[in-house]
Enzyme design. Structure first.
Site, PDB file in Angstrom:
ATOM      1  CG  ASP B 206       4.324  10.238  -5.550  1.00 58.84           C
ATOM      2  OD1 ASP B 206       4.130  11.335  -4.997  1.00 58.84           O
ATOM      3  OD2 ASP B 206       3.910   9.150  -5.080  1.00 58.84           O
ATOM      4  CE  LYS B 232       0.694  12.391   1.418  1.00 59.22           C
ATOM      5  NZ  LYS B 232       0.404  11.492   2.538  1.00 59.22           N
TER       6      LYS B 232
END
Ligand SMILES: Cc1ncc(COP(=O)(O)O)c(C=O)c1O
Lengths: 148, 413
Positions: B206, B232
């Site tokens: 991740d 992000k």
């Protein structure tokens, strides 16, 4: 500008919450939880045969808003009938979401109007109403209340 | 010695690329310290997405007309840019999704349900985001697998020896966050991957928070899957990436059925499209994919060296400044740490703190940051979290510290 949220009364109730204890012999109990904040509390009430709330108390942990709201709620509930408590719940809920303007509409909120600015802080409304929903749940005999 | 890269890192110039940095909140200049939740967008990203809508809107992979061909070319070019960004061997190893969450669910449901059997074990860590916990719990329920959790120490680091003990020939999959969004810990992913591979387990990384922290080379890492979200890394919401090794993606069944993911459909049966389209059912988020390309191109022009040094400086400055305040405690003190300062203040609940510093124009996140097990591990309901991006400055962290002191003064009234 938004109204000041952290008024003296709220800070003071946060510092020394009233009726902050487990109530022995309570007739109505419920647990309230706000998973988003981690606010977690129990509301206790002792309702007598005449349907009057003789005593109300709470315990748990949470932010200043949820604690002060719970503290002031327990004070307001003392001596009220269940019907009056439900009416107060309704009025407080409307106050918190900005639907009740205490200086324009008749109400029974008294000191609780210190929360009249909270609707301007949408993320904090659920902090203020958690104890009230829990109390309402206790009267309705719902064991666990969540404000998510 | 002057660092040759530093001269290219011009923060004031970079800040001008972010229109959001000019907004005012409650009459004060915005101090944006919630970058782990989502980053601000540079003008070029907004322009690229606008340009698609203003001059070239069309569906992809479907029309023979000019605009559709243009849109398809732009869309596929974005895939090339992502491939370069992750250094994957093949461009069709890059799948566009809605975000890291969807990428993880895709792996769990497609790879997991196809390859994992009853009794197989999946290892994650105690510091995972809910999106790297729940999809595996769901898979465990569906397929009868068992979820194992690597414990973390008081600094917020995984305990590597415990990880090695959990590994066995039953382990079929390891899924680990590279950079923790609530603690800032940078995990030793390379060593985790090597150990897992020795047991024949595949590894999912991740990289939602890692993409802005370090250059990524999936071939060097040798991870089997890696996921991140566009929003992000200065890109738009609604688009994310799944990287997977070709051999797995080829062997995996489709995740969703629909248009684009098929070669031919008849009522007798359907043949699926080739990679990457097999995993991209339906009209994708075209403008967002185009915006992501622009974000990655922008980000890569900044230069890792200068950016890294600046981010270390502001993290260090912010940490020291906050710790100099009485009653402040930092949660997450890993030796290898980046960009995130999770903290608690004696006597002030994080939510009250969040509201009070917001009055000063400071945006921080308060809560459990979608990592409730981390909060349970440290015995706290929530933290306040300042998360930094390269455009943040020491002055902004001073404003945060001043706002924390002001909140303390309010609570001492
Ligand atoms: C470490 C980590 N993993 C996964 C996610 C999920 O990302 P998204 O919500 O964009 O799918 C996040 C976002 O908060 C994250 O910080």
């Amino acid at each position: 500008m938004r109204d000041e949220l952290y008024q003296q009364t709220i800070l003071e109730h946060n510092r020394s919450p009233r009726n902050f204890k487990k109530l022995e012999g309570a007739t109505h109990v419920a647990e309230g939880y706000n998973p988003l904040c981690g606010d977690h509390l129990w509301v206790y009430m002792k309702v007598n045969a005449g349907g009057i709330i003789e005593e109300a108390a709470f315990e748990g942990s949470g932010c200043a808003i949820s604690k002060a709201s719970a503290s002031m709620m327990t004070m307001a509930l003392k001596g009220k009938t269940i019907a009056e408590a439900n009416l107060l719940f309704d009025e407080f809920h409307k106050l918190a979401i900005g639907e009740l303007k205490p200086d324009q509409q008749p109400n029974h909120l008294g000191k609780l109007t210190v929360f009249s600015g909270i609707w301007q802080y949408p993320a904090r409304v659920k902090c203020a109403v958690l104890s009230w929903h829990t109390m309402h749940g206790a009267l309705e005999k719902t064991k666990t209340v969540s404000t998510e | 010695m002057t660092n040759p890269y530093m001269s290219t890192f011009n923060i004031q110039k970079l800040r001008q690329d972010f229109p959001n940095l000019n907004i005012r909140v409650h009459g004060k200049p915005l101090v944006y310290l919630d970058n782990a939740a989502t980053t601000l967008k540079p003008r070029c990203v907004i322009d690229a997405m606008n340009a698609y809508y203003v001059t070239g809107v069309a569906n992809v992979h479907r029309g023979v007309h000019y605009l559709s061909e243009q849109a398809t070319a732009a869309f596929e070019y974005s895939r090339q840019v992502v491939r370069q960004f992750l250094h994957s061997a093949k461009v069709h190893e890059i799948i566009f999704t809605k975000g890291a969450t969807e990428s993880l669910n895709l792996i769990a449901q497609s790879y997991g349900r196809h390859f994992l059997k009853k009794g197989d074990e999946i290892i994650i860590s105690h510091m995972e985001h809910h999106s790297n916990i729940v999809p595996w719990q769901m898979l465990c329920q569906q397929a009868g697998c068992v979820l194992k959790v690597i414990p973390i120490n008081d600094r917020g680091e995984i305990i590597f020896e415990e990880y090695l003990k959990l590994l066995s020939d039953k382990t079929k999959l390891v899924s680990l966050v590279w950079v923790s969004n609530s603690l800032g810990t940078v995990n030793p992913v390379k060593a985790v991957i090597e150990a897992a591979h020795k047991q024949g387990a595949v590894v999912v990384i991740d990289a939602a928070q890692a993409v802005t922290h370090t250059p990524i080379n999936v071939q060097e890492l040798d991870c089997d899957f890696l996921v991140f979200s566009g929003h992000k890394v200065f890109g738009p919401t609604g688009v994310g990436v799944l990287y997977g090794k070709e051999k797995w993606l080829e062997a995996m069944p489709p995740y969703q059925g629909g248009g684009d993911m098929i070669k031919s459909v008849t009522f007798a049966g359907t043949t699926y499209n080739v990679l990457p389209y097999k995993f991209e059912a339906g009209t994708p988020a075209i403008a967002e994919v185009i915006g992501l390309r622009s974000a990655l191109e922008f980000f890569q022009t900044i230069g890792w060296e200068g950016m890294k040094q600046h981010k270390e400086e502001i993290l260090d400055h912010g940490t020291r400044t906050l710790l100099s305040i009485d009653g402040v405690r930092i949660i997450g003190t890993a030796k290898d740490k980046t960009s995130i300062i999770s903290f608690v203040v004696d006597g002030i609940h994080p939510h009250d703190l969040g509201t009070l510093v917001d009055q000063e124009g400071v945006a921080i996140r308060t809560g459990h940051h979608c990592t409730q097990p981390v909060m349970q591990r440290f015995g706290i309901p929530a933290t306040a979290r300042a998360s930094l991006a390269f455009y943040n400055t020491k002055e902004e962290l001073d404003i945060l510290a001043a706002a924390v002191k002001k909140a303390q003064a309010v609570f001492k009234q």
